[in-house]
Enzyme design. Sequence first.
Site: not given
Length: 488
Positions: A72, A75, A224, A465
């Site tokens: 995603d 990571d 999430y 990120e």
Amino acid sequence: MQVLGLTLCLLSLYCSAFTSQDYSDALEKSILFFEGQRSGKLPSDQRLTWRGDSGLSDGSSYHVDLVGGYYDAGDNVKFGLPMAFTTTLLAWSVIEFGSSMHNQVGNAKSAIRWSTDYLLKAATATPGTLYVQVADPNMDHRCWERPEDMDTPRNVYKVSTQNPGSDVAAETAAALAAASIVFEDSDPSYASKLLKTAMKVFDFADKYRGAYSDSLNSVVCPFYCSYSGYQDELLWGASWLHRASQNSSYMSYIQSNGHVLGADDDDYSFSWDDKRAGTKVLLSKAFLEKNTQEFQLYKSHSDNYICSLIPGTSRFQAQYTPGGLFYKASESNLQYVTTTSFLLLTYAKYLSSNGGVATCGSSTVTAGNLIALAKKQVDYILGNNPAKMSYMVGFGQKYPQHVHHRGSSLPSIRAHPGHIACNEGMQQYLNSGSPNPNVLVGAIVGGPDNKDNFADDRNNYQQSEPATYINAPFVGAVAFFSGKTATN
């Protein structure tokens, strides 16, 4: 009626145009980024060659094939909800603006297919089950390892009839349905498979209702969590199935269930969690282009959403930084900027189909106004901002060098074949002041704060990120501008 004249420079003193070639370059890079997020066996035409094969046994300990799909963000976890939303938005980008993508439309389709191939496996491997995640995020986040030689647990998580996940299932249905439109001409058999699977997954989502975060708890939260509930995804999924299948049953579903699934709610953000604003815009198309009266309500609520973004209207409530950037949250704010820009341009397209306008109390807003605001946001991301910095890696002269991304920040498997362990990665590479050795071309990072300040710091994941769902709607937005002649 007062017409609001929103100029390109209204929100900022920084006004210089990019050329259509600049936008084309950004388009190519925004799609290329997805190659850096690939899990599974990489194809021979992989262009980001510092990446290698990874996750080749995903699902095997559970006797299912869950190889493939996307990590995603920075990571090595495959989270189903943001992956499906990313896929829906990539597909919607091609549906609306594919004609402006020219030689990149094939790469965009490949990016979609990399995900839909995985989602099809996740949806069809076991009856009454949707596999929604690979890897324990709590374990993964304690390590800083390359995906190619990670040794963190690759646990598999699912929703089922007993442990439902209507949100992730309905978003998966939306993704497969939207993608079926993308492939209906170039690969009709694949498109048919996507649509049939979408219908089955939607039925599963609707029949066995519940939020997946209630079923999976700390495995998906706080990463999430389904904060908005699952009702918005059910309406969103039905809307995509309506558009993809033209089956009247979905129109009936929307009419019968819309009011309890959020049709009457005004919501002012669009994200992997909350689909309400996107659903309004999507359904407004039928009213604006075909005068389908059943969807007039969605046009009215789309206007409310759009008007909230436009300074000077009676419904204006958005926040902008001093430099003119739409600002919603301190963490990964650019995800809201890219989704908002995409909806502005898509709604402008729908309005333009019949010369329509957005009604904001006693004033009106034209498609041109929406395009101008979207352009301001896109240009800000690409470097027209107070910091004079591009927030897309590899675009322009100045861009983030310390991106919070494991594969990018660790030496590639080719440059350093030996295993880099969990703690070694943390100490030597996460906390290193050196620039990332592998350029994650096209990645859009979380972005600056509400004062236009940005810390190019790998540990500041809120700003540094990247994520697939930041890029996906940007693909459509930048494709639109690549097809236009830039003006100051």
